[in-house]
Design an enzyme around this catalytic site. Sequence first.
Site, PDB file in Angstrom:
ATOM      1  CG  ASP A  96      -2.110   0.771   1.195  1.00  8.19           C
ATOM      2  OD1 ASP A  96      -2.087   1.808   0.509  1.00  8.19           O
ATOM      3  OD2 ASP A  96      -3.109   0.390   1.836  1.00  8.19           O
ATOM      4  CG  ASP A 196      -3.756   6.187   0.921  1.00  5.80           C
ATOM      5  OD1 ASP A 196      -4.712   5.472   1.253  1.00  5.80           O
ATOM      6  OD2 ASP A 196      -3.489   7.279   1.470  1.00  5.80           O
ATOM      7  CD  GLU A 245      -8.475   5.351  -0.828  1.00 11.12           C
ATOM      8  OE1 GLU A 245      -9.339   5.223   0.038  1.00 11.12           O
ATOM      9  OE2 GLU A 245      -7.377   5.905  -0.608  1.00 11.12           O
ATOM     10  CG  HIS A 319      -8.437   0.235   5.810  1.00 12.90           C
ATOM     11  ND1 HIS A 319      -8.407   0.024   4.443  1.00 12.90           N
ATOM     12  CD2 HIS A 319      -7.850   1.439   6.013  1.00 12.90           C
ATOM     13  CE1 HIS A 319      -7.820   1.044   3.863  1.00 12.90           C
ATOM     14  NE2 HIS A 319      -7.461   1.924   4.788  1.00 12.90           N
ATOM     15  CG  ASP A 320     -10.532   3.824   4.887  1.00 17.76           C
ATOM     16  OD1 ASP A 320      -9.889   3.845   5.952  1.00 17.76           O
ATOM     17  OD2 ASP A 320     -10.000   4.020   3.769  1.00 17.76           O
TER      18      ASP A 320
HETATM   19  C1  GLC Z   1      -7.063   6.347   2.419  1.00 13.10           C
HETATM   20  C2  GLC Z   1      -6.910   5.214   3.400  1.00 13.10           C
HETATM   21  C3  GLC Z   1      -7.322   5.700   4.753  1.00 13.10           C
HETATM   22  C4  GLC Z   1      -6.416   6.837   5.143  1.00 13.10           C
HETATM   23  C5  GLC Z   1      -6.392   7.935   4.072  1.00 13.10           C
HETATM   24  C6  GLC Z   1      -5.238   8.869   4.264  1.00 13.10           C
HETATM   25  O1  GLC Z   1      -8.373   6.745   2.276  1.00 13.10           O
HETATM   26  O2  GLC Z   1      -7.643   4.106   2.978  1.00 13.10           O
HETATM   27  O3  GLC Z   1      -7.304   4.690   5.723  1.00 13.10           O
HETATM   28  O4  GLC Z   1      -6.841   7.388   6.357  1.00 13.10           O
HETATM   29  O5  GLC Z   1      -6.243   7.401   2.782  1.00 13.10           O
HETATM   30  O6  GLC Z   1      -4.028   8.231   3.967  1.00 13.10           O
END
Ligand code: GLC
Length: 543
Positions: A96, A196, A245, A319-320
């Site tokens: 990641d 990310d 993402e 995880h979010d």
């Molecule tokens: C992404 C991750 C999240 C994190 C954010 C900032 O959305 O999935 O868990 O808090 O990025 O890095």
Amino acid sequence: MTSFHDKVVYQIYPKSFQDTNGDGWGDLKGITARLDYLADLGVDYLWLTPIFPSPQRDNGYDVADYRTVDPRFGTMADLDTLIAEADKRGIGLMFDMVFNHTSTAHDWFQKALSGDEKYMNYYIFRDGAPETPPTNWQSKFGGPAWEYVPKLKKWYLHLFDVTQADLNWENPEVRAELKDILRFWKEKGIKGFRFDVVNLISKGEYRDDFEGDGRRFYTDGPRVHEFLKEIVHDSGIDGMITVGEMSSTTIDNCIRYSNPKEHELSMTFSFHHLKVDYKNGDKWSLMAPDMHALKEIFAKWQEGMEEGNGWNAVFWCNHDQPRIVSRFGDTGKYWRESAKMLAAAIHLMRGTPYIYQGEEIGMTNADFTDIRAYRDVESINYHDILRKNGKSEEETMKIITACSRDNSRTPMQWTAGEKAGFTTGTPWLGLNKNHETINAEQESADGNSILSFYKELIRLRKEMPLIAEGTIHFLERENDDVLAYERQLGEERLLVFCNFRPQEADLQESPLTYEKNGWQKLLGNYPECRANLRPYEVVVLKK
Ligand code: GLC
Ligand code: CA
């Protein structure tokens, strides 16, 4: 066939997966110890959320050093063992990469703070008086997106937590560093990458936003495609499995990110389908999912990405996100049925499915009712924000309990025993009380379990090229109870009908009629077909 279309990715949140030394933190040895479970499930890749050294303000998404492992997770030797053992089982590791920002504890930021010009130029610093931030943008975790550094008389940008400083991608030296990091992990044997919030890397104009929180100025920004092409090409990771993402993105951009001709990424995560229970777009609100909106979003993104030759990562959980069975399914009487229906709905779409640890055994929200049980920085910030906005503690906690990211971060439930087989110590985040009834051991022993159903879905993807490569077309568009689509490859066809309601639902054409017309039931969560769909029923028919 494009190599990743028939693959399945399993997401591990290492901190909560398996602890082996009793410190209450999951570790790399723990993942190695559970590889047989994962191989038996049938997954091809493991995406590990960040295991790099980090102050853990945002659970590792605040990276202090991109080139080694946080000692709390283990050593580089433990990682080598994990890579080798996974490889023996045909499983690749995906890392990641948090490249939009670093932790303020990173060496680069520390040097910037000491006034080193080279490193100040790694971040986004702006002059300004201490009372007036450069723009009125809001951090995604609440509060202003700028922080003032008195010593430098400058502000720095942080779209997330104040300890997550945004990198300046306009600076070619920053891009060179990031390419080096990718090369480093590729050489170590990492097989793919998740990037990310990668559509936030190219900031456009720094202007006040009088309509929103500022995101329209930096989301899918002016140079994002150029930057992605460049790092993917120069680091030599083109052709590896990659997923970006994408925060608040558009379909046109996702087509560009993932169309193989563009040489950017293999696929994209978009989140519109997980905002259908946000009241007026507000995550911190309580609303039943809008099924009509959900169906429209799936139809648009599935058919639209196909048309543009893009590729979706398909998923409900990470995880979010709160646990999907608590959110769109049922945790009571129809727990098993709804978990299976939700699984099939996603796995048979056009895209690469992602399973988040515990989803395959039907794990549910943690339902912690006391703010002191929470560890997530976003949840804690919003608890304060909601209280300041006048909500009572009770109202506030109702919202936090339903919406918190910690819902998905509780330790993996391996057994009914003490501490759910996760640790012998005190887990860093509390266990869900229901591990006595919901756990991997029990699910593994039951041929009719949710886990068995996930195995079946994965097996089918490997057997039927139609699932990986077929076209998709949505049906029953006016019926808000049912999500339905057809897949097709050559002469082969597949129909998927999912009832999202705790009551029976009618279809334009009864599953029985399909059977009479030569369709065969391939899969379902109830025995034989009936004239309508039972609560949370999924029926999959093939011809
Ligand atoms: C992404 C991750 C999240 C994190 C954010 C900032 O959305 O999935 O868990 O808090 O990025 O890095
Ligand atoms: Ca540990």
